[in-house]
Design a protein around this motif. Structure first.
Motif, PDB file in Angstrom:
ATOM      1  N   PRO A 258      -4.315   9.309   4.895  1.00 41.05           N
ATOM      2  CA  PRO A 258      -2.914   8.846   4.948  1.00 41.05           C
ATOM      3  C   PRO A 258      -2.845   7.334   5.172  1.00 41.05           C
ATOM      4  O   PRO A 258      -3.445   6.816   6.107  1.00 41.05           O
ATOM      5  N   ALA A 259      -2.150   6.653   4.295  1.00 43.28           N
ATOM      6  CA  ALA A 259      -2.005   5.198   4.371  1.00 43.28           C
ATOM      7  C   ALA A 259      -0.820   4.810   3.513  1.00 43.28           C
ATOM      8  O   ALA A 259      -0.340   5.610   2.697  1.00 43.28           O
ATOM      9  N   PRO A 260      -0.279   3.593   3.671  1.00 38.64           N
ATOM     10  CA  PRO A 260       0.809   3.162   2.789  1.00 38.64           C
ATOM     11  C   PRO A 260       0.399   3.271   1.324  1.00 38.64           C
ATOM     12  O   PRO A 260      -0.700   2.848   0.947  1.00 38.64           O
ATOM     13  N   LEU A 261       1.258   3.841   0.512  1.00 37.69           N
ATOM     14  CA  LEU A 261       0.955   3.970  -0.916  1.00 37.69           C
ATOM     15  C   LEU A 261       0.979   2.601  -1.582  1.00 37.69           C
ATOM     16  O   LEU A 261       0.197   2.338  -2.503  1.00 37.69           O
ATOM     17  N   PHE A 262       1.868   1.726  -1.112  1.00 35.12           N
ATOM     18  CA  PHE A 262       1.978   0.372  -1.671  1.00 35.12           C
ATOM     19  C   PHE A 262       1.730  -0.627  -0.529  1.00 35.12           C
ATOM     20  O   PHE A 262       2.581  -0.805   0.333  1.00 35.12           O
ATOM     21  N   ARG A 263       0.577  -1.254  -0.531  1.00 36.64           N
ATOM     22  CA  ARG A 263       0.196  -2.174   0.550  1.00 36.64           C
ATOM     23  C   ARG A 263       0.436  -3.618   0.136  1.00 36.64           C
ATOM     24  O   ARG A 263       0.102  -4.015  -0.973  1.00 36.64           O
ATOM     25  N   SER A 264       0.989  -4.371   1.065  1.00 37.56           N
ATOM     26  CA  SER A 264       1.145  -5.803   0.850  1.00 37.56           C
ATOM     27  C   SER A 264      -0.222  -6.440   0.660  1.00 37.56           C
ATOM     28  O   SER A 264      -1.150  -6.164   1.432  1.00 37.56           O
ATOM     29  N   GLU A 265      -0.332  -7.278  -0.356  1.00 34.79           N
ATOM     30  CA  GLU A 265      -1.603  -7.958  -0.605  1.00 34.79           C
ATOM     31  C   GLU A 265      -1.952  -8.924   0.518  1.00 34.79           C
ATOM     32  O   GLU A 265      -3.122  -9.262   0.707  1.00 34.79           O
ATOM     33  N   ARG A 266      -0.966  -9.326   1.283  1.00 35.28           N
ATOM     34  CA  ARG A 266      -1.215 -10.291   2.357  1.00 35.28           C
ATOM     35  C   ARG A 266      -1.552  -9.611   3.674  1.00 35.28           C
ATOM     36  O   ARG A 266      -2.462 -10.030   4.379  1.00 35.28           O
ATOM     37  N   THR A 267      -0.817  -8.546   4.012  1.00 35.20           N
ATOM     38  CA  THR A 267      -0.999  -7.918   5.325  1.00 35.20           C
ATOM     39  C   THR A 267      -1.782  -6.617   5.280  1.00 35.20           C
ATOM     40  O   THR A 267      -2.301  -6.180   6.313  1.00 35.20           O
ATOM     41  N   GLY A 268      -1.861  -5.979   4.104  1.00 32.27           N
ATOM     42  CA  GLY A 268      -2.520  -4.688   4.018  1.00 32.27           C
ATOM     43  C   GLY A 268      -1.666  -3.547   4.527  1.00 32.27           C
ATOM     44  O   GLY A 268      -2.112  -2.400   4.562  1.00 32.27           O
TER      45      GLY A 268
END
Length: 385
Positions: A258-268
């Motif tokens: 389980p993790a964010p499906l869409f992760r910020s390229e800057r923060t993850g």
């Protein structure tokens, strides 16, 4: 003329209309302060002007009373209690954030008023003051406070809701939809800015007809086996449906953890609304150099649903319109968007604006030669619904 005077009388605070005569009737707290009821005679403009003068004196007394923020019966304390309530906490994170901003301004401007004595006239004045900067923002402030006051009335913290009869224009529903060229121009710009996560969010929002906030909040367990399962944050409705093949291709291999499906390229981490909107705007400015309609700068765009800047939130509406253009029925669209059939029909004008292609389809399907049987008419209606 008589009807307009009656309308004014019914919307003037502390005025009661009995037959053809009107009376000024102060609240119990005002009577304790020495104000008395006054018969104003036959309904007339002069009588209503007298009522306005009496209201001005009453409001002046309320404003100069010893109510302060520390007392448990001020507007500030009502807003504090509402923000701490279960009703407020059940709102989406975005709604809570927006409402808190509006309530901070309300505490500053009207928070010192006694909750049992705040008048519609004072709320109308507050709205007028706010609208000098922005009518839309003023409407949002008053509408948000109105929700809190409704809760306060139910909780016996206020006798009535003084925001109910504030005279202000209805909020206009946003109707901007995007074109396929605009979506893919945004994808190209986002990818060039090394923001593929926002490209994927954009495609997914249009292809699933979900609110942009719900899409940003998706985790990997929501997307499995080419299907999307989620519970909408606003409606709490559970939805499961197949993902469009373009979305499946864009998502690629999805990890099991389980993790964010869409992760910020800057923060993850998952995108926060403000950072997301800033990145979207930056990409839109870049894409608009080749496609100026994205920022409402194409003089050749005449149809109103394509005018103005394209915002990320418009992609949900866009997906619904594209589905309708492809021949999807209202029930089919609602089974994806999460609306009930009744809700879908009510908001048809907002989410499916009148569009030339749909109008052309209606003309093409209309038979002007043969009269259909009643059975055929019933069948056609059933299919349309």
């Amino acid at each position: 003329m008589t009807r307009s005077i009656e309308h004014r009388a019914r919307h003037t605070p502390r005025v009661s209309l009995k037959g053809s005569r009107i009376y000024w009737e102060p609240s119990a707290s005002l009577r304790r302060a020495g104000f008395k009821g006054v018969p104003l005679g036959l309904l007339s403009i002069d009588a209503l002007n007298q009522a306005d003068a009496l209201n001005a004196k009453a409001d002046e007394h309320i404003e100069t009373s010893d109510a302060d923020r520390s007392r448990p019966d001020t507007i500030a304390s009502v807003l504090d209690d509402f923000e701490a309530s279960d009703e407020f906490k059940q709102k989406s994170a975005r709604t809570q954030s927006d409402r808190k901003r509006y309530y901070r301004r309300a505490r500053k401007d009207i928070g010192h008023f006694n909750a049992l004595q705040l008048t519609t006239l004072r709320m109308q004045t507050w709205y007028r003051d706010l609208s000098k900067a922005s009518v839309a923002d003023a409407i949002e402030h008053v509408s948000s406070v109105k929700v809190a006051f409704s809760w306060a009335v139910r909780e016996k913290k206020m006798a009535s809701n003084p925001a109910t009869d504030v005279d202000m224009p209805a909020r206009e529903s946003r109707q901007r939809i995007g074109t396929r060229d605009e979506l893919w121009a945004m994808v190209k710009a986002l990818d060039s800015l090394q923001l593929p996560s926002i490209s994927a969010i954009s495609i997914t929002t249009a292809g699933t007809m979900q609110r942009i906030g719900d899409v940003r909040s998706l985790i990997t367990t929501n997307a499995r086996g080419g299907q999307l399962s989620l519970i909408q944050s606003k409606t709490k409705r559970p939805l499961t449906f197949r993902l469009h093949s373009l979305i499946v291709d864009r998502l690629g291999d999805i990890p099991n953890d389980p993790a964010p499906l869409f992760r910020s390229e800057r923060t993850g981490r998952a995108w926060h609304e403000r950072a997301f909107n800033r990145a979207w705007s930056r990409a839109r400015e870049l894409a608009a150099k080749e496609l100026p309609s994205l920022i409402g700068a194409d003089p050749n765009v005449n149809e109103h649903v394509y005018q103005g800047d394209l915002q990320a939130r418009d992609l949900r509406r866009t997906g619904m319109v594209w589905a309708a253009q492809a021949g999807a029925t209202v029930p089919q669209i609602c089974s994806v968007s999460g609306h009930s059939i009744e809700e879908g029909m009510k908001i048809l004008e907002t989410y499916l604006p009148r569009h030339q292609l749909l109008a052309d389809q209606a003309i093409i399907k209309m038979d002007m030669v043969k009269t259909p049987s009643l059975d055929r008419v019933a069948e056609s209606i059933a299919i349309a619904l």
